[in-house]
Scaffold this active site. Structure first.
Site, short mmCIF file in Angstrom:
data_model
loop_
_atom_site.label_atom_id
_atom_site.label_comp_id
_atom_site.label_asym_id
_atom_site.label_seq_id
_atom_site.Cartn_x
_atom_site.Cartn_y
_atom_site.Cartn_z
N ASN A 1 -11.11 6.43 4.24
CA ASN A 1 -11.75 7.17 5.30
C ASN A 1 -12.94 8.14 4.84
OD1 ASN A 1 -9.32 6.96 7.16
ND2 ASN A 1 -8.25 7.88 5.32
N TYR B 1 3.22 10.13 0.76
CA TYR B 1 4.27 9.43 1.45
C TYR B 1 5.55 9.79 1.00
CZ TYR B 1 0.39 6.25 3.15
OH TYR B 1 -0.95 5.81 3.69
N LEU C 1 -2.13 -0.75 15.39
CA LEU C 1 -1.44 -1.06 16.79
C LEU C 1 -1.32 0.14 17.66
CD1 LEU C 1 1.56 -3.47 15.80
CD2 LEU C 1 -0.55 -4.10 16.58
N SER D 1 -3.29 1.77 10.99
CA SER D 1 -2.93 1.85 12.57
C SER D 1 -3.34 0.80 13.51
CB SER D 1 -3.16 3.42 13.09
OG SER D 1 -2.37 4.30 12.36
N ASP E 1 0.91 -1.26 -0.03
CA ASP E 1 -0.06 -0.09 -0.04
C ASP E 1 0.73 1.28 -0.04
OD1 ASP E 1 -2.52 1.57 0.55
OD2 ASP E 1 -1.25 2.09 2.28
N GLY F 1 2.98 -1.24 9.08
CA GLY F 1 3.86 -0.34 8.83
C GLY F 1 5.20 -0.55 9.29
N HIS G 1 -8.14 9.20 -1.40
CA HIS G 1 -7.51 9.35 -0.20
C HIS G 1 -8.10 10.54 0.71
CE1 HIS G 1 -3.25 8.86 2.26
NE2 HIS G 1 -4.30 9.00 2.89
N ARG G 2 -9.09 10.23 1.58
CA ARG G 2 -9.87 11.20 2.33
C ARG G 2 -10.87 12.22 1.39
NH1 ARG G 2 -9.11 11.14 7.78
NH2 ARG G 2 -7.16 10.07 8.59
#
Length: 309
Positions: free
Chosen positions: A151, A52, A221, A219, A47, A274, A120-121
């Site tokens: 999202n 990024y 974790l 996310s 991904d 990640g 993306h958003r």
């Protein structure tokens, strides 16, 4: 590695996804080790996003590193996301930006096509007709094979689906044992004793299940919004005690149990990891070997600070 067959999409994609956001910090050689470690662990889904790293640095690093792995392009599933333009302080779903972003991603990743592209958003002033036109052009040219979002709430999806003819097969959303708002709302509905009863996302989880949209949990974790991991965090003693209990039972790490908790959900989600540490990637992949019972799932959920009303 556990695999999923995506409705209206690809078959047998890995349940775990290797996120590449942090790849900008690596050399080409180190990035190649990460890619190979993920692949050897059965993770074939990678991904990306145009945002990024500066000027798409993570995509560029991946493209350069992939050549060193000895893997073939068809061996992996390559996904990127577009729409976040931080250099302009705006989110942009215009046809021009979508098409330009894909061309730039393909150049950086050194590939002829993306297996999937996510918006993306949400762009707060998006025009669904422009998105539809961009998707048609990308599909017809063979530059993108599948489409989705990240999202995005149910009615935004409905507005998109009114105009976009391609199935929207993914929705990338934040979810972890600690950040479990997607799941909590159904439990606490109409309960004035807790703010967990607030519907913050329009019941996106149930919507995605009803409409065969696979959730990709990011996310997994983390606690809060990029505030750090809850694993081995002294602020979460009960959760770590429960994670440790199941980790010892299953012979895996506590992180693997936290990922397995998401995989246990009947929505059949993917989980994005990640880590850029090959050892941690291998350990995370063990999550797909873990079998949590109905009781196990609730024990972990309640250990994260929730309660049954």
């Amino acid at each position: 590695m556990k695999t999923l067959s995506i409705v209206n999409g690809p078959e047998k994609v890995s349940a775990l996804v290797q996120g590449c956001m942090r790849m900008t910090d690596l050399s080409n050689e180190a990035a190649a080790e990460v890619i190979k470690a993920a692949f050897d662990a059965g993770i074939t889904f990678f991904d990306h996003a145009t945002c990024y790293g500066e000027d798409g640095a993570a995509e560029r690093r991946f493209g350069e590193a992939f050549k060193l792995t000895g893997l073939k392009r068809e061996d992996i599933f390559l996904q990127s996301k577009c729409g976040l333009r931080f250099e302009r302080n705006e989110f942009d779903w215009t046809k021009e930006n979508i098409l330009t972003s894909v061309e730039e991603s393909l150049e950086r990743l050194q590939t002829d096509y993306l297996d999937s592209l996510l918006l993306h958003r949400p762009d707060l002033i998006f025009e669904p007709e422009e998105v539809a036109a961009a998707f048609d052009e990308l599909e017809q040219s063979g530059k993108v094979r599948h489409f989705g979002v990240s999202n995005v709430m149910p009615y935004q999806l409905e507005l998109l689906k009114k105009h976009v003819k391609q199935p929207l097969i993914f929705n990338q959303l934040q979810l972890s044992i600690e950040q479990s708002q997607l799941i909590d709302q159904g439990l606490y509905m109409n309960n004035l004793q807790t703010e967990r009863s607030i519907n913050r996302d329009g019941s996106t989880l149930d919507y995605c299940r009803l409409h065969d949209i696979t959730i990709q949990a990011w996310s997994p974790l983390q606690h809060g919004f990029f505030q750090g991991t809850f694993v081995d965090n002294p602020d979460f003693p009960e959760l770590n005690e429960a994670l440790d209990k199941f980790a010892k039972r299953e012979g895996v790490t506590k992180a693997a149990i936290a990922l397995a908790w998401i995989l246990r959900h009947p929505a059949k989600m993917q989980v994005i990891i990640g880590s850029m540490n090959p050892k941690h990637i291998k350990e995370a992949a063990d999550a797909s070997k873990v079998t949590l019972s109905h009781h196990d799932w609730y024990e972990l959920y309640l250990a994260s600070g929730k309660f049954l009303p």
